[in-house]
Write a protein that holds these residues in place. Structure first.
Motif, mmCIF file in Angstrom:
data_model
loop_
_atom_site.group_PDB
_atom_site.id
_atom_site.type_symbol
_atom_site.label_atom_id
_atom_site.label_comp_id
_atom_site.label_asym_id
_atom_site.label_seq_id
_atom_site.Cartn_x
_atom_site.Cartn_y
_atom_site.Cartn_z
ATOM 1 N N GLN A 60 0.971 -1.100 -0.008
ATOM 2 C CA GLN A 60 -0.042 -0.090 -0.018
ATOM 3 C C GLN A 60 0.678 1.260 0.132
ATOM 4 O O GLN A 60 1.702 1.534 0.941
ATOM 5 N N THR A 89 0.108 4.566 -0.215
ATOM 6 C CA THR A 89 -0.130 5.336 0.842
ATOM 7 C C THR A 89 -1.174 5.004 1.624
ATOM 8 O O THR A 89 -1.843 4.130 1.426
ATOM 9 N N ARG A 146 -4.482 5.714 1.911
ATOM 10 C CA ARG A 146 -5.768 5.539 1.489
ATOM 11 C C ARG A 146 -5.726 4.982 0.223
ATOM 12 O O ARG A 146 -6.613 4.772 -0.600
ATOM 13 N N SER A 147 -4.431 4.493 -0.457
ATOM 14 C CA SER A 147 -4.449 3.729 -1.523
ATOM 15 C C SER A 147 -4.812 2.281 -1.615
ATOM 16 O O SER A 147 -4.334 1.709 -0.449
#
Length: 87
Positions: A24, A26, A28-29
């Motif tokens: 992941q 970031t 939020r990604s």
């Protein structure tokens, strides 16, 4: 395998290998599949989005050779007696 340079006999070749690693980038990604980049003696880990950008243009990297492995889902659909017809 990607190639950077204007001519096949000049430039630089790099090998890429998809891994089973998901990362992941970031908080939020969504997790991305990571690829190993073999650039001479340097080996590094890169997200799949970077590999997708090897579409070429000018002196940028161009996907030169793509190798694929048959998935088990596809293999199950091939009857044993038809395997002789696969080259």
């Amino acid at each position: 395998v990607t190639h950077s340079g204007r001519y096949a006999d000049a430039g630089h070749y790099i090998a890429w290998c998809r891994t089973g690693i998901k990362h992941q980038l970031t908080p939020r990604s969504a997790p991305q599949t990571m690829w190993l980049k073999f650039d001479d003696a340097k080996v590094s880990l890169h997200p799949e989005e970077e590999v997708k950008r090897t579409a070429g243009g000018g002196d940028g990297p161009i996907a030169y050779v793509c190798l694929y492995a048959r998935s088990e889902a596809v293999a199950e659909g091939i009857r044993a007696d038809s395997a002789a017809d696969v080259y």
